[in-house]
Design a protein around this motif. Sequence first.
Motif, PDB file in Angstrom:
ATOM      1  N   SER A 181      -6.527   0.437  -3.743  1.00 15.21           N
ATOM      2  CA  SER A 181      -7.793  -0.293  -3.575  1.00 15.21           C
ATOM      3  C   SER A 181      -8.917   0.731  -3.623  1.00 15.21           C
ATOM      4  CB  SER A 181      -7.847  -0.946  -2.196  1.00 15.21           C
ATOM      5  OG  SER A 181      -7.153  -2.145  -2.162  1.00 15.21           O
ATOM      6  N   ALA A 182     -10.143   0.261  -3.514  1.00 14.79           N
ATOM      7  CA  ALA A 182     -11.290   1.163  -3.360  1.00 14.79           C
ATOM      8  C   ALA A 182     -11.333   1.619  -1.901  1.00 14.79           C
ATOM      9  CB  ALA A 182     -12.558   0.403  -3.714  1.00 14.79           C
ATOM     10  N   LYS A 238     -17.564  -0.970   3.006  1.00 11.72           N
ATOM     11  CA  LYS A 238     -16.557  -0.705   1.972  1.00 11.72           C
ATOM     12  C   LYS A 238     -17.258  -0.299   0.687  1.00 11.72           C
ATOM     13  CE  LYS A 238     -13.256  -4.351   3.116  1.00 11.72           C
ATOM     14  NZ  LYS A 238     -12.525  -5.457   2.515  1.00 11.72           N
ATOM     15  N   THR A 298     -16.535  -1.183  -2.263  1.00 15.44           N
ATOM     16  CA  THR A 298     -16.720  -2.374  -3.105  1.00 15.44           C
ATOM     17  C   THR A 298     -18.022  -3.095  -2.738  1.00 15.44           C
ATOM     18  OG1 THR A 298     -14.333  -2.602  -3.191  1.00 15.44           O
ATOM     19  CG2 THR A 298     -15.589  -4.507  -3.909  1.00 15.44           C
ATOM     20  N   GLU A 304     -12.146   0.874  -7.455  1.00 13.15           N
ATOM     21  CA  GLU A 304     -10.711   1.093  -7.646  1.00 13.15           C
ATOM     22  C   GLU A 304     -10.490   2.141  -8.739  1.00 13.15           C
ATOM     23  OE1 GLU A 304     -11.784  -1.702  -6.480  1.00 13.15           O
ATOM     24  OE2 GLU A 304     -10.284  -2.253  -5.002  1.00 13.15           O
ATOM     25  N   PHE A 315      -7.246  -4.627  -8.645  1.00 11.33           N
ATOM     26  CA  PHE A 315      -8.421  -5.507  -8.599  1.00 11.33           C
ATOM     27  C   PHE A 315      -8.987  -5.959  -9.942  1.00 11.33           C
ATOM     28  CE2 PHE A 315     -13.088  -5.764  -6.913  1.00 11.33           C
ATOM     29  CZ  PHE A 315     -12.943  -7.098  -6.560  1.00 11.33           C
ATOM     30  N   ARG A 336     -11.784 -11.338  -4.305  1.00 10.51           N
ATOM     31  CA  ARG A 336     -11.740 -10.259  -3.310  1.00 10.51           C
ATOM     32  C   ARG A 336     -10.327 -10.067  -2.757  1.00 10.51           C
ATOM     33  NH1 ARG A 336     -16.605  -8.124  -1.298  1.00 10.51           N
ATOM     34  NH2 ARG A 336     -15.229  -6.396  -0.797  1.00 10.51           N
ATOM     35  N   GLY A 337      -9.973  -8.833  -2.520  1.00  7.26           N
ATOM     36  CA  GLY A 337      -8.623  -8.534  -2.033  1.00  7.26           C
ATOM     37  C   GLY A 337      -7.600  -8.511  -3.159  1.00  7.26           C
ATOM     38  N   GLY A 338      -8.097  -8.550  -4.392  1.00  2.38           N
ATOM     39  CA  GLY A 338      -7.210  -8.737  -5.546  1.00  2.38           C
ATOM     40  C   GLY A 338      -6.314  -7.567  -5.918  1.00  2.38           C
ATOM     41  N   SER A 339      -6.473  -6.411  -5.253  1.00  3.03           N
ATOM     42  CA  SER A 339      -5.547  -5.308  -5.550  1.00  3.03           C
ATOM     43  C   SER A 339      -4.117  -5.682  -5.170  1.00  3.03           C
ATOM     44  CB  SER A 339      -5.952  -4.039  -4.805  1.00  3.03           C
ATOM     45  OG  SER A 339      -7.229  -3.647  -5.203  1.00  3.03           O
ATOM     46  N   ASP A 340      -3.984  -6.577  -4.197  1.00  4.82           N
ATOM     47  CA  ASP A 340      -2.647  -7.077  -3.839  1.00  4.82           C
ATOM     48  C   ASP A 340      -1.971  -7.700  -5.059  1.00  4.82           C
ATOM     49  OD1 ASP A 340      -2.741  -6.468  -1.157  1.00  4.82           O
ATOM     50  OD2 ASP A 340      -3.416  -8.457  -0.529  1.00  4.82           O
TER      51      ASP A 340
HETATM   52  N1  ASP Z   1     -11.770  -3.593  -3.270  1.00  2.78           N
HETATM   53  C1  ASP Z   1     -11.631  -5.004  -3.482  1.00  2.78           C
HETATM   54  C2  ASP Z   1     -12.152  -5.759  -2.270  1.00  2.78           C
HETATM   55  O1  ASP Z   1     -12.705  -5.151  -1.356  1.00  2.78           O
HETATM   56  C3  ASP Z   1     -10.239  -5.402  -3.831  1.00  2.78           C
HETATM   57  C4  ASP Z   1      -9.169  -4.992  -2.855  1.00  2.78           C
HETATM   58  O2  ASP Z   1      -9.384  -4.129  -2.005  1.00  2.78           O
HETATM   59  O3  ASP Z   1      -8.068  -5.547  -2.924  1.00  2.78           O
HETATM   60  O4  ASP Z   1     -12.057  -6.946  -2.224  1.00  2.78           O
END
Ligand code: ASP
Length: 438
Positions: A38-39, A49, A51, A116, A170, A184-188
């Motif tokens: 992730s970032a 963050k 991002t 990222e 991401f 958001r959270g898409g690195s998962d």
């Molecule tokens: N950096 C992005 C976010 O803050 C994606 C991630 O962390 O999964 O949503």
Amino acid sequence: MSIKAVKFGGSSLADAGQIKKAAEIIRSDRTRRYVVPSAPGKRYDGDTKVTDMLYACYELAARGEDVSAALEGIKARYDEIIKGLGISFSLDDAFEKIRTGMIGMAGRDYAVSRGEYLNGLILAEYLGFRFIDAADTVFFNEDGSFNPEKTNEALKKSLAACDYAVIPGFYGAMPNGTIRTFSRGGSDITGALVARAAGAAVYENWTDVSGLCMADPRIIDNPKYIKTVTYRELRELSYMGATVLHEDSIFPVKLAGIPINIRNTNDPAAPGTFIVPYADDGPDGDVITGIAGKKGFAVLTLEKDMMNAETGFVKRVLEVMESFGISFEHLPSGIDTLSVVLNNSQIESRKDEVFAALQAKVNPDSIEYQSDLSLIAVVGRRMIKTKGTAARVFNAVAQADVNIRMIDQGSSELNIIIGVNDCDFEKAMKAIYREFVK
Ligand code: ASP
């Protein structure tokens, strides 16, 4: 040699100290071959963050304002990381390109994906791994939807060509080459895609907690961590508010039958939670896997004499709901009553119109509406084999002096859902947890 795909979240890579911990974890097991970062996330409470810094910077660019100071702030985060890691690596050129992209309107997704991208470059350099740009391997369709098969093909090919690689999370590319991000959270999701393409034995998702809790830690002090949860149980728990992973990250690994292991970068010795397709349980272990719940539901109860003899009653009620675009959660029914449990936010502002439409369509004797309902789901694959689970749930709640307003047990026997007044929500959760866990 079996392969592990590993994804590290923002808090696991927030600064040089955290990145060193992640690198130690990666290096300690040579099967951890593909890394998705992730970032950089928050270093402390109140921090921002990267991002979010990029989103803010892009907003400035979109308004035609100067982005120099904002970009400098972001660059300073990375320069501090590079210095802390003791590598000689310059991001001057990369930031020049980002500035041009921001000002030249390469798009918001391009701008925010750079968090990222840059973290991936640094991590690859520090680990001595190959850098694979997600823009060359993760693809979206013309309409913006994700293209799983094209992605899987491209990722497979790239991963087969190198033993160790870093693939930033991401984002990916549109057919015309422009950057698009997941939500958001898409690195998962990227981590799951990499695990699938690599044919990994496990997808390790490293974060800042030692797994998924059996209940919300904001309500229960120090809840136990779940050792193993099936995909289906997780779906029930997440639907009712438990959060651990981006929901869309389940599908790629579920498809390939790959377990996910949630792990803690700050406590690598902890086994974490395994999310698996099926669990072959031994005789012991907790009867329930977890408890989750949410406030903010409403119950609409329709009463009509001889309702049971009227065919198509439920269908007509649901047609009214459909015409308002309202989806329902549960439909408990009696001989002459039908209750529709729904999300309060979907109906509150237009309940009079909904009542009028129901009156016209099914002509009930009465319509009652109560809006302060909480739902609690007690989830567990072992309940199916264990007698008396429902009795224990009801008894625990009764002992806590809480009235149950609704009961629903799916025929899969994977969960028991009860509805209680909003004001009793925490009390009921605590009582159930105490009964089953300690
Ligand atoms: N950096 C992005 C976010 O803050 C994606 C991630 O962390 O999964 O949503």
